[in-house]
Structures are given as structure tokens and as C-alpha cells.
Design a protein around this motif. Structure first.
Motif, short mmCIF file in Angstrom:
data_model
loop_
_atom_site.label_atom_id
_atom_site.label_comp_id
_atom_site.label_asym_id
_atom_site.label_seq_id
_atom_site.Cartn_x
_atom_site.Cartn_y
_atom_site.Cartn_z
N ASP A 18 0.83 -1.20 0.00
CA ASP A 18 0.00 0.00 0.00
C ASP A 18 0.87 1.26 0.00
O ASP A 18 0.83 2.07 0.91
CB ASP A 18 -0.94 0.02 1.21
N ILE A 19 1.64 1.42 -1.05
CA ILE A 19 2.49 2.60 -1.18
C ILE A 19 2.41 3.07 -2.62
O ILE A 19 2.29 2.26 -3.55
CB ILE A 19 3.96 2.31 -0.77
N THR A 20 2.44 4.37 -2.83
CA THR A 20 2.28 4.90 -4.18
C THR A 20 3.59 4.86 -4.96
O THR A 20 4.68 4.85 -4.38
CB THR A 20 1.77 6.35 -4.15
N LEU A 21 3.46 4.86 -6.27
CA LEU A 21 4.65 4.91 -7.13
C LEU A 21 5.43 6.20 -6.89
O LEU A 21 6.66 6.21 -6.92
CB LEU A 21 4.22 4.82 -8.60
N ARG A 22 4.70 7.30 -6.64
CA ARG A 22 5.35 8.57 -6.40
C ARG A 22 6.15 8.54 -5.10
O ARG A 22 7.27 9.06 -5.04
CB ARG A 22 4.32 9.69 -6.35
N ALA A 23 5.60 7.90 -4.07
CA ALA A 23 6.32 7.80 -2.80
C ALA A 23 7.62 7.03 -2.98
O ALA A 23 8.67 7.44 -2.46
CB ALA A 23 5.43 7.13 -1.75
N LEU A 24 7.57 5.94 -3.71
CA LEU A 24 8.78 5.14 -3.95
C LEU A 24 9.81 5.96 -4.73
O LEU A 24 11.02 5.90 -4.44
CB LEU A 24 8.43 3.87 -4.71
N LYS A 25 9.34 6.72 -5.71
CA LYS A 25 10.25 7.55 -6.51
C LYS A 25 10.96 8.58 -5.63
O LYS A 25 12.18 8.78 -5.73
CB LYS A 25 9.46 8.25 -7.62
N ILE A 26 10.20 9.22 -4.75
CA ILE A 26 10.79 10.22 -3.86
C ILE A 26 11.80 9.59 -2.92
O ILE A 26 12.92 10.10 -2.74
CB ILE A 26 9.69 10.93 -3.04
N LEU A 27 11.45 8.45 -2.32
CA LEU A 27 12.35 7.79 -1.37
C LEU A 27 13.65 7.35 -2.05
O LEU A 27 14.71 7.32 -1.42
CB LEU A 27 11.65 6.59 -0.73
N ARG A 28 13.57 7.03 -3.33
CA ARG A 28 14.77 6.61 -4.05
C ARG A 28 15.66 7.79 -4.44
O ARG A 28 16.86 7.62 -4.67
CB ARG A 28 14.37 5.84 -5.32
N ASN A 29 15.07 8.99 -4.51
CA ASN A 29 15.82 10.12 -5.04
C ASN A 29 16.30 11.14 -4.00
O ASN A 29 17.15 11.98 -4.32
CB ASN A 29 14.98 10.85 -6.10
N VAL A 30 15.77 11.09 -2.79
CA VAL A 30 16.20 12.07 -1.79
C VAL A 30 17.61 11.77 -1.28
O VAL A 30 18.13 10.67 -1.48
CB VAL A 30 15.21 12.13 -0.59
N ASP A 31 18.18 12.74 -0.59
CA ASP A 31 19.52 12.57 -0.03
C ASP A 31 19.50 11.91 1.34
O ASP A 31 20.49 11.30 1.76
CB ASP A 31 20.22 13.94 0.07
N LEU A 32 18.37 12.07 2.05
CA LEU A 32 18.27 11.56 3.42
C LEU A 32 16.81 11.23 3.72
O LEU A 32 15.91 11.95 3.30
CB LEU A 32 18.79 12.61 4.41
N ILE A 33 16.61 10.16 4.47
CA ILE A 33 15.26 9.79 4.92
C ILE A 33 15.22 9.88 6.44
O ILE A 33 16.06 9.29 7.13
CB ILE A 33 14.89 8.37 4.47
N LEU A 34 14.27 10.62 6.96
CA LEU A 34 14.04 10.72 8.40
C LEU A 34 12.90 9.80 8.76
O LEU A 34 11.84 9.85 8.13
CB LEU A 34 13.69 12.16 8.79
N ILE A 50 15.58 -0.09 -1.49
CA ILE A 50 15.96 1.31 -1.44
C ILE A 50 17.05 1.47 -0.38
O ILE A 50 16.87 1.10 0.77
CB ILE A 50 14.76 2.21 -1.08
N SER A 51 18.18 1.99 -0.80
CA SER A 51 19.30 2.18 0.12
C SER A 51 19.65 3.67 0.16
O SER A 51 20.19 4.23 -0.80
CB SER A 51 20.51 1.37 -0.35
N LYS A 52 19.32 4.30 1.27
CA LYS A 52 19.57 5.72 1.44
C LYS A 52 20.02 5.98 2.87
O LYS A 52 19.67 5.23 3.79
CB LYS A 52 18.29 6.52 1.17
N PRO A 53 20.76 7.07 3.11
CA PRO A 53 21.08 7.44 4.49
C PRO A 53 19.79 7.61 5.28
O PRO A 53 18.81 8.19 4.80
CB PRO A 53 21.82 8.77 4.31
N LEU A 54 19.81 7.08 6.50
CA LEU A 54 18.61 7.05 7.33
C LEU A 54 18.93 7.63 8.70
O LEU A 54 19.95 7.30 9.29
CB LEU A 54 18.13 5.59 7.46
N ASP A 55 18.06 8.50 9.20
CA ASP A 55 18.27 9.08 10.51
C ASP A 55 16.93 9.09 11.24
O ASP A 55 15.86 9.10 10.62
CB ASP A 55 18.82 10.51 10.39
N SER A 56 16.99 9.11 12.57
CA SER A 56 15.77 9.08 13.36
C SER A 56 15.21 10.48 13.56
O SER A 56 15.95 11.45 13.69
CB SER A 56 16.02 8.43 14.72
N PHE A 57 13.89 10.56 13.59
CA PHE A 57 13.21 11.81 13.94
C PHE A 57 11.90 11.42 14.60
O PHE A 57 11.02 10.83 13.96
CB PHE A 57 12.94 12.68 12.71
#
Length: 230
Positions: A18-34, A50-57
Motif C-alpha cells: 500500500d504505497i504509491t509509485l510517487r512515494a517510492l520515486k521520492i524515497l529513491r531520489n532524496v539525499d536523506l530519509i528521516l 531502497i538504500s539511502k542514508p537514514l536518521d531518526s526523527f
């Protein structure tokens, strides 16, 4: 250098599909995921490779942490904010960061996704044109005080509750609001999803045994007459 952008991204409330194609695209292209909980976020990210730098918030993140994130955005970094499940900010952390971005003219984009509140309303059969969502209902005296505020309310009252406190909450509702209609969604979109419809007395009996999972409760107070259970 132009500032980056903050993306507020809705993620599944249970079923990872249950995730949109747009959400996946954004998660793949950002520099950091909080993420509210990086361990839970990794399950979703690993599922979609998806492999991206990940930090807690999360709700306990300091002002210093918010300012550090803000600095990255001002440096031109693009950052995605996700919660454990559903839409960030809706009974989840994130409002302080979004506000800071607005104050600093940093663009904020919303990538809409699943919401436990709206999903439960759709499944309930209740008229969803008027509702009040109060997040996680408080405990004991604070819970009873809050419920009294809705004695004359006409609409849906929606909240999240912990399984261990469910029976106490039911009994307070029965005592204060009467034997009203109730809809309970447990573990929505997951393998052990359960939908229950009835009144408070039915719910007390149905959930008398130990249960687990995430619970969304809807009280139908549209025809509220404050009839107390005898």
C-alpha cells in the motif's frame, strides 16, 4: 545555492504494497530519509531495495536535531520524512520540522498515502462527514475528563488505543456516553485484520480475552442521546 525540499511521505499502515509509485520515486531520489523508528523504516526500504542514508526523527527529537536537519535543507539537500505507519504529523512527529521549514521559506511537498483514520471510517459504514480525531486517548482520569467533553457531541469520535487498556476504556465510555455504536479496526491491512461492529456492551464481551495489535476505535455519536447503561 538554492535550498532543498522537505518531502512528507505517507507510508503503508500495514501491508507493504500500500504505497504509491510517487512515494517510492521520492524515497529513491532524496539525499536523506528521516524516520520515526529506523528499524521499522528499514523493513519498508529493504522490501523495495531502497538504500539511502537514514536518521531518526521522533517526538523526543531535540531542537538541536531540528536545526541540524534545517541546515541540511538550506545546504540544498532533499529530505523525506516518514512515520512508523501512515501519514507523518497525523498523531505522529513532524509538525515542528514542517513549521521550521515554512518559517525559513523551505519548500515542503506532501506525498499523500494511507491513513488509519480514513481507512477505518471507510470500513465502518458510519457517515464520515463530521468526525473528531483525538490521537491516542489518554489514561484514567484524563480519559474520563476528555470523554465528558463529548457528551453533547454529534459526530464520530475516533482514537487509537493500547490493547491492554481497551477494557478500561470501554467501561469509561459506557459509564459516560452510554451504550453507543462502536466500530473497531484492529491490525488493518495486515494478515490478522479484524473489523468489529456493535455497541459498547458487545465490544466489552467480544474483546474480553487478551488481544494484540494496533487498534483504531470509532464511536458513532451522531445520534448521541447520552442514554446511560443501566
Amino acid at each position: 545555492m538554492s535550498a532543498g525540499k522537505l518531502y512528507v511521505v505517507g507510508t503503508p499502515i500495514g501491508n507493504l504494497e500500500d504505497i504509491t509509485l510517487r512515494a517510492l520515486k521520492i524515497l529513491r531520489n532524496v539525499d536523506l530519509i528521516l524516520a520515526e523508528d529506523t528499524r521499522r523504516a528499514l523493513k519498508l526500504l529493504n522490501h523495495y531495495r531502497i538504500s539511502k542514508p537514514l536518521d531518526s526523527f521522533h517526538e523526543h527529537s531535540s531542537e538541536k536535531k531540528v536545526n541540524k536537519i534545517l541546515s541540511k535543507l538550506l545546504e540544498g539537500k532533499h529530505i523525506a520524512l516518514i512515520s512508523d505507519a501512515g501519514m507523518p504529523v497525523i498523531s505522529d512527529p513532524g509538525s515542528s520540522l514542517v513549521k521550521k521549514c515554512r518559517e525559513n521559506n523551505i519548500e515542503v511537498d506532501i506525498i499523500p498515502g494511507p491513513s488509519a483514520v480514513l481507512t477505518a471510517i471507510a470500513a465502518s459504514g458510519f457517515n464520515g462527514s463530521k468526525f473528531t480525531f483525538i490521537g491516542f486517548i489518554p489514561r484514567d482520569k484524563k480519559r474520563r475528563r476528555l470523554l465528558r467533553q463529548f457528551k453533547d457531541y454529534h459526530g464520530l469520535l475516533i482514537f487509537f488505543e493500547n490493547p491492554e487498556r481497551l477494557q478500561k476504556t470501554f467501561k469509561d465510555i459506557l459509564s459516560i456516553l452510554g451504550n453507543v455504536e462502536i466500530f473497531i479496526a484492529r491490525e488493518m491491512t495486515k494478515k490478522h485484520q479484524e473489523f468489529f461492529y456493535g455497541n459498547i456492551e458487545n465490544a466489552i464481551n467480544h474483546f474480553k480475552n487478551n488481544i494484540k495489535g494496533e487498534i483504531t476505535v470509532i464511536l458513532n455519536l451522531s445520534n448521541n442521546s447520552n442514554t446511560q447503561s443501566q
